[in-house]
Design an enzyme around this catalytic site. Structure first.
Site, PDB file in Angstrom:
ATOM      1  CG  HIS A   1      -1.964   1.058   1.179  1.00  0.00           C
ATOM      2  ND1 HIS A   1      -2.352   1.766   2.290  1.00  0.00           N
ATOM      3  CD2 HIS A   1      -2.679   1.572   0.152  1.00  0.00           C
ATOM      4  CE1 HIS A   1      -3.254   2.659   1.934  1.00  0.00           C
ATOM      5  NE2 HIS A   1      -3.470   2.556   0.653  1.00  0.00           N
TER       6      HIS A   1
ATOM      7  CG  ASN B   1      -6.181   5.056   4.474  1.00  0.00           C
ATOM      8  OD1 ASN B   1      -5.726   6.200   4.534  1.00  0.00           O
ATOM      9  ND2 ASN B   1      -6.185   4.353   3.367  1.00  0.00           N
TER      10      ASN B   1
HETATM   11  N1  LIG Z   1      -5.500   7.526  -5.161  1.00  0.00           N
HETATM   12  C1  LIG Z   1      -4.847   7.333  -4.034  1.00  0.00           C
HETATM   13  O1  LIG Z   1      -4.404   8.254  -3.366  1.00  0.00           O
HETATM   14  C2  LIG Z   1      -4.602   5.928  -3.560  1.00  0.00           C
HETATM   15  C3  LIG Z   1      -3.709   5.745  -2.486  1.00  0.00           C
HETATM   16  C4  LIG Z   1      -3.423   4.439  -2.089  1.00  0.00           C
HETATM   17  C5  LIG Z   1      -4.009   3.385  -2.705  1.00  0.00           C
HETATM   18  N2  LIG Z   1      -4.876   3.588  -3.722  1.00  0.00           N
HETATM   19  C6  LIG Z   1      -5.469   2.414  -4.374  1.00  0.00           C
HETATM   20  O2  LIG Z   1      -4.768   2.211  -5.584  1.00  0.00           O
HETATM   21  C7  LIG Z   1      -5.663   1.627  -6.544  1.00  0.00           C
HETATM   22  C8  LIG Z   1      -5.631   2.476  -7.804  1.00  0.00           C
HETATM   23  O3  LIG Z   1      -6.060   3.772  -7.496  1.00  0.00           O
HETATM   24  P1  LIG Z   1      -5.795   5.006  -8.478  1.00  0.00           P
HETATM   25  O4  LIG Z   1      -6.106   6.213  -7.717  1.00  0.00           O
HETATM   26  O5  LIG Z   1      -4.455   4.870  -9.106  1.00  0.00           O
HETATM   27  O6  LIG Z   1      -6.918   4.751  -9.597  1.00  0.00           O
HETATM   28  P2  LIG Z   1      -6.972   5.292 -11.086  1.00  0.00           P
HETATM   29  O7  LIG Z   1      -8.398   5.302 -11.468  1.00  0.00           O
HETATM   30  O8  LIG Z   1      -6.173   6.559 -11.217  1.00  0.00           O
HETATM   31  O9  LIG Z   1      -6.215   4.180 -11.935  1.00  0.00           O
HETATM   32  C9  LIG Z   1      -6.700   2.893 -12.127  1.00  0.00           C
HETATM   33  C10 LIG Z   1      -6.161   2.404 -13.450  1.00  0.00           C
HETATM   34  O10 LIG Z   1      -6.391   0.998 -13.542  1.00  0.00           O
HETATM   35  C11 LIG Z   1      -6.661   0.686 -14.878  1.00  0.00           C
HETATM   36  N3  LIG Z   1      -7.289  -0.632 -14.974  1.00  0.00           N
HETATM   37  C12 LIG Z   1      -8.559  -0.995 -14.723  1.00  0.00           C
HETATM   38  N4  LIG Z   1      -8.727  -2.314 -14.940  1.00  0.00           N
HETATM   39  C13 LIG Z   1      -7.527  -2.808 -15.317  1.00  0.00           C
HETATM   40  C14 LIG Z   1      -7.053  -4.105 -15.703  1.00  0.00           C
HETATM   41  N5  LIG Z   1      -7.852  -5.157 -15.715  1.00  0.00           N
HETATM   42  N6  LIG Z   1      -5.758  -4.248 -16.011  1.00  0.00           N
HETATM   43  C15 LIG Z   1      -4.932  -3.182 -16.015  1.00  0.00           C
HETATM   44  N7  LIG Z   1      -5.329  -1.927 -15.672  1.00  0.00           N
HETATM   45  C16 LIG Z   1      -6.600  -1.746 -15.330  1.00  0.00           C
HETATM   46  C17 LIG Z   1      -7.539   1.825 -15.325  1.00  0.00           C
HETATM   47  O11 LIG Z   1      -7.559   1.930 -16.748  1.00  0.00           O
HETATM   48  C18 LIG Z   1      -6.871   3.020 -14.648  1.00  0.00           C
HETATM   49  O12 LIG Z   1      -5.906   3.627 -15.493  1.00  0.00           O
HETATM   50  C19 LIG Z   1      -6.988   1.479  -5.857  1.00  0.00           C
HETATM   51  O13 LIG Z   1      -7.092   0.195  -5.331  1.00  0.00           O
HETATM   52  C20 LIG Z   1      -6.914   2.516  -4.736  1.00  0.00           C
HETATM   53  O14 LIG Z   1      -7.736   2.201  -3.641  1.00  0.00           O
HETATM   54  C21 LIG Z   1      -5.190   4.825  -4.166  1.00  0.00           C
END
Ligand SMILES: NC(=O)c1ccc[n+]([C@@H]2O[C@H](COP(=O)([O-])OP(=O)(O)OC[C@H]3O[C@@H](n4cnc5c(N)ncnc54)[C@H](O)[C@@H]3O)[C@@H](O)[C@H]2O)c1
Length: 447
Positions: free
Chosen positions: A328, A378
């Site tokens: 994470h 979190n």
């Molecule tokens: N945004 C934050 O600050 C944050 C912090 C820690 C953890 N996270 C976690 O990280 C993860 C991603 O979050 P994010 O903010 O980067 O989301 P995001 O929407 O910016 O990116 C997700 C990406 O995944 C791609 N995707 C979807 N299905 C896919 C597949 N089958 N194979 C490959 N790619 C695929 C999408 O096209 C998109 O580009 C989530 O689980 C979120 O909870 C987010």
């Protein structure tokens, strides 16, 4: 510094890092350092707790000679004898004045340092106290400075800031000792190639951190357009370092050459570690982990960057529970130092040891946490956001709430943070948090 001379090796680190612990340098440190290296440099060393190497210390006048480790003791002995027998001057650093700036100039330097310290951490008192103590020595002489230093030191030693920063110091060091993992004599396995699923905000940040530490990365996205967008994000992350002068063009090219893209799983048979960073959706993640089990080699670590979903649920459709782990990261992933390694009751100790090693190699501070709602960070952060939202329900202005939080010392308020992280993540996270905390029996204040 109270000695009549100092001899150092070229690589020895010299500094006064006390402010890092909420105290100020004691035993005359605040008085002697400015007299040895000048006010500006001494303020920088103390306020930033920034050490310098032997060579620089020599140039600045903090040490009198730099010699190889083998010659250190003999040179120091000879030097001491020369001082005793008056072949070298008998220097008392406390009464040196040649490096001190004239009073008017010194006051300006101290004024600037105060403004910088306030800007950096408005609520911290001890950097300002340190500056006051240094000023006393310059204005009223070193004796007065020593008294003020001793009194201030005593007061700060029992402050909450000092207690908290000591706690942080020991906690950071304790993170590398994980019962049931690092005490079993396991050696980290070599990770030669990493795959990242999702080139969104998090995936691109994680990929940036990885290629910056020389890991070849395979980035998988759903289609060409999203893949290009992900690669462009990584390019932008690196370019901003080039623009800031933190990275050469050559280093940029080298890092980018480690990155390749994919739309399918064909190349996943070559990877030792996968980090999944797709949207926060249980069904999608379950499908992805079932696919990963099929396409990755059996030793491959299967990590998820989920913020909230139960790892057991993510791995429910696989038989690979022992190699499923949380990695994470925090946004922006290539900048923020913390990495939570989420261990379930099934995750093997070897996988934890491997990921701790990767975490250190990509210059993160890895902490091993349990697979519970919100993990560690979190779990503390959500109630804080919930309280802020409660105030909004009562009609309070979001900017006002954010201002109160930054005034308290947070780098930004919860609403600005939600904007930065993306509201989609906040909403998805909220749903998961509700569901998991209910199943764990945590009392919900609302809804
Ligand atoms: N945004 C934050 O600050 C944050 C912090 C820690 C953890 N996270 C976690 O990280 C993860 C991603 O979050 P994010 O903010 O980067 O989301 P995001 O929407 O910016 O990116 C997700 C990406 O995944 C791609 N995707 C979807 N299905 C896919 C597949 N089958 N194979 C490959 N790619 C695929 C999408 O096209 C998109 O580009 C989530 O689980 C979120 O909870 C987010």
């Amino acid at each position: 510094m109270a000695c009549h001379a100092r001899i150092s090796t070229p690589t020895a680190q010299l500094g006064l890092p006390e402010l890092q612990l909420g105290i100020i340098p004691g035993f005359g440190g605040t008085q002697r350092l400015p007299r040895l290296v000048g006010l500006t440099k001494s303020l920088e060393m103390m306020l930033l707790s920034k050490p310098i190497k032997g060579e620089e210390a020599h140039q600045l006048g903090l040490v009198d000679s730099v010699v190889s480790p083998n010659d250190l003791v003999n040179t120091a002995r000879r030097w001491a004898l020369d001082i005793c027998e008056l072949r070298k001057p008998w220097i008392k650093s406390l009464y040196k004045t040649d490096k001190l700036e004239p009073l008017g100039e010194a006051r300006e330097i101290l004024k600037f340092a105060r403004a910088q310290a306030r800007k950096q951490a408005a609520n911290l008192e001890h950097p300002l106290i340190c500056i006051d103590v240094i000023e006393e020595g310059i204005v009223s002489g070193p004796r007065a400075g020593l008294w003020k230093e001793a009194n201030a030191f005593q007061g700060l030693l029992f402050s909450d800031t000092c207690k908290s920063l000591l706690h942080v110091f020991f906690s950071q060091r304790a993170t590398s000792k994980v019962p049931g993992a690092t005490d079993l004599g396991l050696m980290p396995r070599k990770i030669t190639k990493v795959a990242i699923l999702g080139g969104g905000l998090m995936g691109s940040g994680i990929a940036t951190a990885m290629i910056l530490s020389n890991y070849p990365v395979l980035l998988k996205e759903v289609n060409e357009k999203f893949l290009i967008a992900g690669i462009d994000r990584i390019k932008a992350n690196l370019q901003s370092r080039v623009i800031k002068g933190k990275m050469t063009e050559e280093r940029y090219e080298k890092a980018m050459s480690l990155l390749s893209g994919a739309l399918g799983y064909e190349k996943f048979k070559e990877v030792d570690l996968v980090i999944e960073a797709v949207i926060e959706n249980v069904k999608l993640k379950q499908q992805i982990f079932a696919d990963l089990e099929k396409y990755c080699p059996s030793h491959c670590i299967l990590a998820t960057n989920t913020s909230t979903i139960d790892l057991n649920l993510i791995g429910e459709k696989t038989k690979s529970q022992d190699r499923i782990v949380g990695a994470h990261f925090f946004s922006p992933a290539h900048v923020m130092p913390l990495l939570e390694i989420v261990r379930t009751q099934h995750t093997s100790a070897q996988v934890v040891v491997d990921l701790l090693d990767v975490g250190k190699r990509i210059k993160k501070t890895p902490i091993v946490v349990g697979n519970c709602t919100g993990f560690a960070v979190n779990r503390m952060f959500f109630p804080y956001t919930q309280s802020a939202l409660l105030f909004v329900d009562y009609g309070m202005d979001v900017y006002k709430i954010d201002r109160a939080c930054t005034k308290f010392g947070m780098p930004m308020g919860p609403f600005r943070l939600a904007d930065l992280v993306g509201f989609g993540v906040a909403v998805a996270t909220g749903m998961q948090y509700c569901r998991r905390s209910q199943s764990e029996g945590i009392l919900q204040v609302r809804g």
